[in-house]
Design a protein around this motif. Structure first.
Motif, PDB file in Angstrom:
ATOM      1  N   LEU A  67      37.497  44.697  33.759  1.00  0.00           N
ATOM      2  CA  LEU A  67      38.100  43.715  32.854  1.00  0.00           C
ATOM      3  C   LEU A  67      39.566  44.010  32.572  1.00  0.00           C
ATOM      4  O   LEU A  67      40.306  43.126  32.136  1.00  0.00           O
ATOM      5  CB  LEU A  67      37.310  43.650  31.546  1.00  0.00           C
ATOM      6  CG  LEU A  67      35.895  43.061  31.636  1.00  0.00           C
ATOM      7  CD1 LEU A  67      35.204  43.131  30.290  1.00  0.00           C
ATOM      8  CD2 LEU A  67      35.931  41.625  32.145  1.00  0.00           C
ATOM      9  N   ALA A  68      39.985  45.247  32.823  1.00  0.00           N
ATOM     10  CA  ALA A  68      41.401  45.581  32.645  1.00  0.00           C
ATOM     11  C   ALA A  68      42.288  44.800  33.606  1.00  0.00           C
ATOM     12  O   ALA A  68      43.510  44.687  33.389  1.00  0.00           O
ATOM     13  CB  ALA A  68      41.615  47.087  32.831  1.00  0.00           C
ATOM     14  N   ASP A  69      41.701  44.230  34.671  1.00  0.00           N
ATOM     15  CA  ASP A  69      42.471  43.408  35.612  1.00  0.00           C
ATOM     16  C   ASP A  69      42.916  42.095  34.991  1.00  0.00           C
ATOM     17  O   ASP A  69      43.879  41.475  35.461  1.00  0.00           O
ATOM     18  CB  ASP A  69      41.629  43.064  36.845  1.00  0.00           C
ATOM     19  CG  ASP A  69      41.378  44.237  37.771  1.00  0.00           C
ATOM     20  OD1 ASP A  69      41.906  45.331  37.499  1.00  0.00           O
ATOM     21  OD2 ASP A  69      40.657  44.060  38.776  1.00  0.00           O
ATOM     22  N   VAL A  80      39.406  38.312  38.643  1.00  0.00           N
ATOM     23  CA  VAL A  80      40.071  37.199  37.968  1.00  0.00           C
ATOM     24  C   VAL A  80      39.150  36.492  36.980  1.00  0.00           C
ATOM     25  O   VAL A  80      39.614  35.692  36.164  1.00  0.00           O
ATOM     26  CB  VAL A  80      40.636  36.176  38.973  1.00  0.00           C
ATOM     27  CG1 VAL A  80      41.718  36.814  39.837  1.00  0.00           C
ATOM     28  CG2 VAL A  80      39.542  35.571  39.846  1.00  0.00           C
ATOM     29  N   SER A  81      37.854  36.776  37.035  1.00  0.00           N
ATOM     30  CA  SER A  81      36.931  36.110  36.124  1.00  0.00           C
ATOM     31  C   SER A  81      35.645  36.911  36.034  1.00  0.00           C
ATOM     32  O   SER A  81      35.195  37.494  37.025  1.00  0.00           O
ATOM     33  CB  SER A  81      36.620  34.689  36.615  1.00  0.00           C
ATOM     34  OG  SER A  81      35.626  34.069  35.816  1.00  0.00           O
ATOM     35  N   ALA A  82      35.039  36.932  34.824  1.00  0.00           N
ATOM     36  CA  ALA A  82      33.766  37.612  34.611  1.00  0.00           C
ATOM     37  C   ALA A  82      32.909  36.758  33.687  1.00  0.00           C
ATOM     38  O   ALA A  82      33.328  36.431  32.574  1.00  0.00           O
ATOM     39  CB  ALA A  82      33.984  38.996  34.005  1.00  0.00           C
ATOM     40  N   ASP A  83      31.736  36.384  34.158  1.00  0.00           N
ATOM     41  CA  ASP A  83      30.814  35.567  33.372  1.00  0.00           C
ATOM     42  C   ASP A  83      29.470  36.265  33.319  1.00  0.00           C
ATOM     43  O   ASP A  83      28.889  36.583  34.362  1.00  0.00           O
ATOM     44  CB  ASP A  83      30.673  34.180  34.012  1.00  0.00           C
ATOM     45  CG  ASP A  83      29.729  33.275  33.226  1.00  0.00           C
ATOM     46  OD1 ASP A  83      29.674  33.404  31.993  1.00  0.00           O
ATOM     47  OD2 ASP A  83      29.062  32.427  33.859  1.00  0.00           O
ATOM     48  N   HIS A  84      28.981  36.514  32.110  1.00  0.00           N
ATOM     49  CA  HIS A  84      27.712  37.212  31.939  1.00  0.00           C
ATOM     50  C   HIS A  84      26.585  36.212  31.771  1.00  0.00           C
ATOM     51  O   HIS A  84      26.667  35.285  30.959  1.00  0.00           O
ATOM     52  CB  HIS A  84      27.781  38.121  30.704  1.00  0.00           C
ATOM     53  CG  HIS A  84      26.567  38.954  30.509  1.00  0.00           C
ATOM     54  ND1 HIS A  84      25.834  38.962  29.343  1.00  0.00           N
ATOM     55  CD2 HIS A  84      25.933  39.807  31.351  1.00  0.00           C
ATOM     56  CE1 HIS A  84      24.815  39.784  29.471  1.00  0.00           C
ATOM     57  NE2 HIS A  84      24.849  40.315  30.665  1.00  0.00           N
TER      58      HIS A  84
END
Length: 316
Positions: free
Chosen positions: A269-271, A302-306
């Motif tokens: 997530l630091a990206d 570029v994106s993270a969805d849980h």
């Protein structure tokens, strides 16, 4: 009582004049005209009873446009009032995977347009916001589906080697739900920590796809002495390996463990510029949950969805 109406849709895209060929000269997105409202919008629709938001997005795109859709990154959730109550719509980037438009009861015209021209024609500000989010990154990101293994009973009640601890009935149900969910993203390769509960979580998916489950020990929890408290695993090796898997392309599924996933996702997530918007509790990643991680071809997140629990959550 105000009713919450759930819906899902997509920014359906393709490379202009080149099918799915990367490096094509331009990207087009699909917008549809609905004669009932005389408006131009992104394809979307209400969730059916028991349906997940992901399945609804793919179904609605097919019904309104005639095109099969392969889901990519989550573009966010928008809300607005409707006569039935409050409506919330989850949107995804979705690659067109073949099809042909035919006028139907809901949509009488479809146009493939460059994003700027589509934004000018769209009738609603919230659709333009979603389209703007889509254009923040190239459309052909690599989706990595990072899964935590399903429920495997209570460790203290298992008398055999921990590596051989099997899924419980709940865990098998979670595996079935993941097998239904992950193909919506175009899953094409399967990796797993070499433990029975991890392999069993993704084995049904691998069977469906006709691919092997590739052992991935770099995503396993570090060994520790019996009865010692579980401490955090150094995420660096696992993060590096996950980036390598992303750089190889396709849509890989990787099954890992609860002592690894929070640290890996937290490091990735630091990206993201300007904060991730991910709540700390989401990093815990319950058993049977999944992360949809979208990477650039060079391995930058570029994106993270849980997805908390595809067997139960986000259904109508």
């Amino acid at each position: 009582m105000v009713r919450n109406v759930r819906a899902a849709g997509a920014v359906l895209w393709r490379f202009r004049g080149a099918g799915d060929t990367p490096g094509a000269s331009a990207v087009e997105v699909a917008i549809v005209h609905r004669p009932r409202y005389d408006d131009w919008s992104l394809p979307k629709g209400k969730l059916e009873r028991g349906e997940t938001r992901h399945a609804a997005a793919v179904r609605e795109v097919a019904e309104e446009t005639g095109f099969a859709a392969v889901l990519g990154r989550h573009l966010g959730r928008v809300g607005y009032p409707v006569p039935e109550g409050d409506k919330t719509v989850d949107y995804y980037a979705a690659r067109a995977a073949g099809g042909e438009f035919a006028p139907n009861e809901e949509v009488d015209e479809l146009r493939w347009l460059p994003a700027a021209a589509a934004a000018d024609l769209l009738s609603y500000p919230h659709d333009r916001v979603v389209l703007s989010r889509f254009t923040e990154f190239p459309p052909d990101t690599v989706t990595v589906l990072l899964v935590r293994h399903g429920h495997a009973g209570r460790k203290k009640l298992w008398t055999g080697p921990d590596d051989q601890r099997p899924l419980s009935p709940t865990g098998r149900h979670q595996a079935d739900a993941l097998t239904a969910l992950l193909p919506l993203f175009g899953a094409d390769r399967v990796f797993s920590v070499p433990k029975e509960r991890c392999v069993a979580t993704v084995a049904p998916l691998a069977g469906l796809l006709g691919v092997p489950v590739v052992p991935e020990p770099a995503l396993a929890e570090a060994p520790r002495p019996p009865d010692s408290p579980r401490g955090p695993t150094d995420p660096a090796p696992a993060v590096a390996r996950l980036r390598d898997i992303a750089r190889a392309g396709g849509t890989p599924v990787v099954c890992s463990q609860g002592g690894v996933i929070p640290g890996v996702v937290g490091a990735l997530l630091a990206d993201l510029p300007g904060g991730s918007g991910v709540e700390p509790d989401e990093l815990k990643s319950p058993k049977g949950s999944a992360w949809v991680l979208s990477f650039t071809p060079d391995g930058r997140l570029v994106s993270a969805d849980h997805i908390p629990h595809p067997a139960q959550a986000d259904r109508a």
